[in-house]
Design an enzyme around this catalytic site. Sequence first.
Site, mmCIF file in Angstrom:
data_model
loop_
_atom_site.group_PDB
_atom_site.id
_atom_site.type_symbol
_atom_site.label_atom_id
_atom_site.label_comp_id
_atom_site.label_asym_id
_atom_site.label_seq_id
_atom_site.Cartn_x
_atom_site.Cartn_y
_atom_site.Cartn_z
ATOM 1 N N LYS A 52 0.816 -1.210 0.000
ATOM 2 C CA LYS A 52 0.000 0.000 0.000
ATOM 3 C C LYS A 52 0.853 1.265 0.000
ATOM 4 O O LYS A 52 2.063 1.239 0.208
ATOM 5 C CB LYS A 52 -0.963 -0.024 1.198
ATOM 6 N N ARG A 97 -3.343 -10.151 5.177
ATOM 7 C CA ARG A 97 -3.952 -10.180 3.838
ATOM 8 C C ARG A 97 -2.919 -9.630 2.864
ATOM 9 O O ARG A 97 -2.540 -8.456 2.939
ATOM 10 C CB ARG A 97 -5.227 -9.346 3.808
#
Length: 276
Positions: A221, A255
Amino acid sequence: MTINCKGSLIDLSTPKVMGILNLTPDSFYDGGKYKDESQILYQTEKMLQEGATFIDLGAYSSRPGADHISIEEEENRILPIVTLILSKFPNTILSIDTFRSKIAKQCIEAGAAIINDISAGSLDKEMIKIVGALKVPYIMMHMKGTPQTMKSLNQYDNLIEDIQLYFSQKIIEAIKEGINDLIIDPGFGFAKNIDQNFELLNKLDLLNIQEYPILAGISRKSMIYKSLNINPSESLNGTTSLNTIALLKGASILRVHDVKEAMECVTLFHRYKGQA
């Protein structure tokens, strides 16, 4: 700390890895990468062989500013792939990344096991009721607004206290609807700027007050690649570093896009904790 996935109890007192399989053309990292059945099956098998406990399927991009798609388009993208994966790998525990109750219901009826909702029921008022009726585990994420508006909604009185209050309210709602297996996702990158993401990671253990498993979705991210002034494709090492911190702060599920490296984090975490 267990969740029931189609009759199998998954023990989350030891961390597990959830592999990401995006079926969208515009996801921030792997959008459009898995375009046909052979690519999808290859990636699914690879993640399972590398140690993923769960495979998370998403057909609606939730990156900041992502295009909105119709429920029909999401349905056409995801339902055939649920059937495809389970026909080839029937024991796969599929998590469905959707905020729409109709998609959730159809995918569970097709054999999926978990619903992963970025809005915790805020974008579809029927979602929590439907998940309760389906009796499946529910991952509820913290977010404000929608993927199209969340980038401008990162104002908080107190970041951690606001998130704790949000989950307290959502958990009460879920329990009332009969949801037994809850997992909380603090929503890294969703209505949070980079500094807030790092504050959240630093204080992630404070969310353990909820006494529910925590999912950490940090993989590749912007908090990583913008901090390092690199591209998402170059952010695996940074992801591994922050995944390790998330485990130390109490995360039960990682995740990730890269299962092998995440499993190495989990293995070394066990050694560190003297659990090998």
